[in-house]
Motif scaffolding. Structure first.
Motif, PDB file in Angstrom:
ATOM      1  N   GLU A   1      -4.692  -4.421 -37.024  1.00  0.00           N
ATOM      2  CA  GLU A   1      -5.134  -5.495 -36.143  1.00  0.00           C
ATOM      3  C   GLU A   1      -4.286  -6.728 -36.429  1.00  0.00           C
ATOM      4  OE1 GLU A   1      -7.589  -5.712 -33.833  1.00  0.00           O
ATOM      5  OE2 GLU A   1      -8.453  -3.700 -34.042  1.00  0.00           O
TER       6      GLU A   1
ATOM      7  N   GLY B   1     -12.172 -10.797 -29.285  1.00  0.00           N
ATOM      8  CA  GLY B   1     -11.536 -10.396 -28.038  1.00  0.00           C
ATOM      9  C   GLY B   1     -12.259 -10.913 -26.819  1.00  0.00           C
ATOM     10  N   GLN B   2     -12.913 -12.073 -26.962  1.00  0.00           N
ATOM     11  CA  GLN B   2     -13.691 -12.647 -25.870  1.00  0.00           C
ATOM     12  C   GLN B   2     -12.986 -13.865 -25.288  1.00  0.00           C
ATOM     13  OE1 GLN B   2     -16.353 -11.182 -24.685  1.00  0.00           O
ATOM     14  NE2 GLN B   2     -16.486  -9.651 -26.314  1.00  0.00           N
TER      15      GLN B   2
ATOM     16  N   ASP C   1       0.114  -0.257 -28.773  1.00  0.00           N
ATOM     17  CA  ASP C   1      -0.355   0.809 -27.889  1.00  0.00           C
ATOM     18  C   ASP C   1      -0.609   2.103 -28.646  1.00  0.00           C
ATOM     19  OD1 ASP C   1       2.214   1.651 -28.424  1.00  0.00           O
ATOM     20  OD2 ASP C   1       2.819   1.874 -26.329  1.00  0.00           O
TER      21      ASP C   1
ATOM     22  N   LYS D   1      -5.904 -10.059 -25.217  1.00  0.00           N
ATOM     23  CA  LYS D   1      -5.569  -9.949 -26.639  1.00  0.00           C
ATOM     24  C   LYS D   1      -4.654  -8.750 -26.842  1.00  0.00           C
ATOM     25  CE  LYS D   1      -7.469  -9.717 -31.313  1.00  0.00           C
ATOM     26  NZ  LYS D   1      -8.674  -9.590 -32.159  1.00  0.00           N
TER      27      LYS D   1
ATOM     28  N   GLU E   1      -2.439  -5.676 -28.596  1.00  0.00           N
ATOM     29  CA  GLU E   1      -2.611  -4.685 -29.651  1.00  0.00           C
ATOM     30  C   GLU E   1      -1.492  -3.664 -29.519  1.00  0.00           C
ATOM     31  OE1 GLU E   1      -5.799  -1.939 -27.158  1.00  0.00           O
ATOM     32  OE2 GLU E   1      -6.527  -3.368 -28.650  1.00  0.00           O
TER      33      GLU E   1
ATOM     34  N   ALA F   1      -2.895  -4.723 -23.911  1.00  0.00           N
ATOM     35  CA  ALA F   1      -3.772  -5.898 -23.986  1.00  0.00           C
ATOM     36  C   ALA F   1      -5.156  -5.519 -23.486  1.00  0.00           C
ATOM     37  CB  ALA F   1      -3.207  -7.048 -23.161  1.00  0.00           C
ATOM     38  N   ASN F   2      -6.185  -6.169 -24.082  1.00  0.00           N
ATOM     39  CA  ASN F   2      -7.538  -5.916 -23.603  1.00  0.00           C
ATOM     40  C   ASN F   2      -7.822  -6.755 -22.362  1.00  0.00           C
ATOM     41  OD1 ASN F   2      -8.163  -8.536 -24.399  1.00  0.00           O
ATOM     42  ND2 ASN F   2      -9.529  -7.932 -26.061  1.00  0.00           N
ATOM     43  N   ALA F   3      -9.064  -6.726 -21.900  1.00  0.00           N
ATOM     44  CA  ALA F   3      -9.412  -7.408 -20.649  1.00  0.00           C
ATOM     45  C   ALA F   3      -9.199  -8.911 -20.718  1.00  0.00           C
ATOM     46  CB  ALA F   3     -10.864  -7.103 -20.283  1.00  0.00           C
ATOM     47  N   HIS F   4      -9.218  -9.474 -21.942  1.00  0.00           N
ATOM     48  CA  HIS F   4      -9.038 -10.916 -22.100  1.00  0.00           C
ATOM     49  C   HIS F   4      -7.627 -11.271 -22.553  1.00  0.00           C
ATOM     50  CE1 HIS F   4     -13.296 -11.613 -21.431  1.00  0.00           C
ATOM     51  NE2 HIS F   4     -13.556 -10.651 -22.282  1.00  0.00           N
TER      52      HIS F   4
END
Length: 238
Positions: free
Chosen positions: A99, A173-174, A93, A89, A91, A84-87
């Motif tokens: 996407e 991804g925000q 690995d 979301k 994905e 997961a990204n910083a927010h």
């Protein structure tokens, strides 16, 4: 029994994009075959929900995502691993150039895929929208409040714009709360061309957004970040 089917998309959506629609039976027991595909962490998260309907949404949607990704990657559904990204979301690995994004509300869910371009999808139920409509002054830009996005009731318009904004920010991804007023979702003059997205952040590039067919009482939208970013000069808060 939960049902899954491909969703017909607007004609201008790129051919590499696919959206799958799930009809969920929120009263049905959790299916053992769905639970078997989930990781231990995913099962634990599902069991933390107090309501059975929330568990069904979590388990059935995650199982469907794994099965659809398995078809695209040629890997076993139960062996897929996510990051997961910083927010938050998710994905794959391993990357794999795929996407995806997921959304669910009420007894429905959607899973969207693209080949490499960031994608976002959102579905919302109109139940309770009469109360949240008062939030328009706080979540919509001044430019948005000056023009209706779609015909129909005020609630229809509110939910159409809300889902479009949320799908857009999910594609980027925000965080939703931080950037709701950083973008303006406006109608286009061309029929079938989706919505116009204005912002003043060159790093976000061009974003395409389309409304999607949804049952009565729901709104849904799809967003796709384009391949070639471009700078948009737009005082969106004005």
């Amino acid at each position: 029994m939960n049902e899954i089917r491909p969703l017909p998309l607007p004609r201008t959506v790129p051919a590499d994009v696919a959206v799958w629609w799930l009809d969920l039976d929120l009263q049905a027991p959790l299916h053992p075959s769905d639970l078997a595909l989930l990781s231990e962490d995913e099962r634990n998260r599902a069991w933390r929900f107090h309501r059975h309907a929330d568990r069904v949404r979590a388990v059935a949607t995650r199982s469907a995502l794994r099965q659809l990704l398995a078809r695209r990657t040629g890997r076993r559904a139960g062996e897929l691993r996510f990051a997961a990204n910083a927010h938050g979301k998710p994905e794959l690995d391993s990357g794999a150039g795929i996407e995806f994004n997921v959304s669910h509300a009420g007894s429905h869910a959607m899973i969207a895929f693209s080949s490499g371009r960031p994608i976002g999808v959102d579905i919302e139920c109109h139940a309770g929208a009469a109360e949240v409509r008062e939030l328009g002054a706080h979540v919509f830009t001044r430019r948005e409040r000056l023009v209706a996005l779609r015909p129909g009731t005020a609630i229809d318009d509110f939910m159409a714009r809300w889902t479009a904004k949320e799908a857009t920010l999910k594609a980027l991804g925000q965080g939703i709360a931080e950037y709701l007023q950083a973008i303006s979702i406006l109608p286009r003059s061309e029929v079938g061309e989706g919505y116009q997205v204005l912002h003043d952040r060159p790093e976000w590039g061009e974003i395409a957004v389309w409304p999607l067919d949804a049952p009565v009482g729901y709104s849904a939208a799809l967003a796709l970040q384009q391949e070639h970013p471009w700078a948009v000069s737009c005082p969106c808060s004005v």
